[in-house]
Design an enzyme around this catalytic site. Structure first.
Site: not given
Ligand code: GDP
Ligand code: MG
Length: 389
Positions: A84, A21, A24
């Site tokens: 993970h 979250d 990525k």
């Molecule tokens: P991952 O699990 O690392 O792949 O994370 P995700 O890309 O699925 O993003 C997780 C959450 O964080 C989602 O609700 C996104 O919309 C939010 N999010 C991702 N990037 C940003 C950002 O740059 N700014 C904000 N405010 N929220 C973000």
């Molecule tokens: Mg992801």
């Protein structure tokens, strides 16, 4: 006819890592969007990265997504993994052969357990270069961002990553087309271009491709995909499938990357190799395709094994002869039995030599790295010292 892939720029494999979250997948989508506007990529939306259509249609687990893009100087294949456990599996087995990694850290949340674990993992599997994307910088308190950067520098230095560039970005705002944050993605890519060097490729070694996936292409036959570990492969070459009881040779009738035909595939490329006269069931993930006679499968080997400490996510109790965890080697995982060399037991934190008996024969050679897992945890990392017959 398919477009041909022209090798005009050096090719590198990179990927996003970091806590769940922290953004990525959003960042991966944003990179393709920003570069698509400059002709360096095809935009791949979030949903396509997080859940590939193949997964939905065929019901198989594809736990690694590749996107490709180009900056002015380089061609990149970029991997993003959903969970993970996929990091642990794909990084340690070498399925994701990363020349460099983008560590995504939410500037609003700071260092979290998987941030720490992925940095450790990157070091263990030999990722030499890391660039930090301090994500969610939109709406984050700048003083908090300063603090997170300080803590990150310390964490990275502990693992031997010094002078790591840190770029404040917002994947989400860049995806929305915000000019300020679009520029932040460009800065991040510039940092990757500058900080991650083009690696030395073993293109002269005998061909080796760990099989990641096998597909049937109607009218064309069986296609094997994976990252070429070393050597080159071209149409007309004969390759041998090694490991997991498989064993056949076949002639290569096509080589592609990202849907484009290639004159030849070489070490570092993500390739699809079309095989003549091979049935889908004859080949599977965990085998390797190799230059005939260059590699053998073994089910017994002598190994050096490092048992992770509890703090590193490892066991809290010792192991003894007869210990039966799961061994992750390249793209396969098989159960195995450990026979300790001298001592009667070994503790987390110890480095030991042991004999390993695998449940199935796997393509092995001296120096090959592997991971040891049990109950969903990585408990050890090791190296093959000598394959045994
Ligand atoms: P991952 O699990 O690392 O792949 O994370 P995700 O890309 O699925 O993003 C997780 C959450 O964080 C989602 O609700 C996104 O919309 C939010 N999010 C991702 N990037 C940003 C950002 O740059 N700014 C904000 N405010 N929220 C973000
Ligand atoms: Mg992801």
């Amino acid at each position: 006819a398919k477009r041909a892939y022209t090798r005009t720029k050096p090719h590198l494999n990179i990927g996003t890592m970091g806590h769940v979250d922290h953004g990525k997948t959003t960042l991966t989508a944003a990179i393709t969007k920003v570069l698509a506007e400059r002709g360096g990529a095809k935009y791949v939306p979030f949903e396509r990265i997080d859940r590939t259509p193949e997964e939905a249609v065929r019901g198989i687990t594809i736990n690694i997504s590749h996107v490709e893009y180009e900056t002015a100087d380089r061609h990149y294949a970029h991997v993003d993994m959903p969970g993970h456990a996929d990091y642990v599996k794909n990084m340690i087995t070498g399925a994701a052969q990363l020349d460099g990694a983008i560590l995504v850290v939410s500037g609003q949340d700071g260092i979290m357990p998987q941030t720490r674990e992925h940095v450790l993992l990157a070091r263990r599997v030999g990722v030499e270069h890391v660039v930090v994307a301090l994500n969610k910088a939109d709406g984050a308190d700048p003083e908090l961002l300063d603090l997170v950067e300080l803590e990150l520098a310390e964490l990275l230095a502990e693992q031997g990553y010094h002078d790591v560039p840190m770029v404040r970005v917002s994947g989400l705002r860049a995806l929305a087309g915000d000019p300020e944050w679009t520029a932040s993605i460009e800065s991040l890519l510039r940092a990757v271009d500058e900080h991650v060097p083009v690696p030395v490729r073993y293109t002269d070694a005998p061909f080796l491709l760990p099989v990641e996936n096998v597909l049937t292409v109607t009218g064309r036959g069986t296609v094997v995909t994976g990252a070429i570990e070393r050597g080159t492969v071209r149409v007309g070459d004969t390759v041998e499938a090694v490991g997991l009881g498989g064993g056949f040779t076949a002639v290569v009738t096509g080589v592609e990357t990202f849907g484009k035909t290639m004159e030849h595939g070489e070490a570092g490329d993500n390739a699809a190799v079309l095989l003549r006269g091979v049935r889908r069931e004859q080949v599977r993930r965990g085998q390797v395709l190799a230059a005939p006679g260059s590699l053998r499968a073994y089910s017994r080997f002598r190994a050096r094994i490092y048992l992770l400490t509890t703090a590193e996510g490892g066991r809290s109790t010792p192991i003894a002869t007869g210990y039966r965890p799961q061994f992750y080697l390249r793209t396969t995982d098989v159960p195995g039995r450990v026979e300790l060399d001298t001592a009667t037991s070994a503790l987390p934190g110890d480095t030991i030599e042991a004999i390993v008996d695998l449940g199935k024969p796997v393509a092995l050679e001296t120096g090959l790295g592997f991971a040891v897992r049990e109950g969903g945890l990585t408990v050890a990392a090791g190296t093959v010292l000598t394959p045994l017959v």
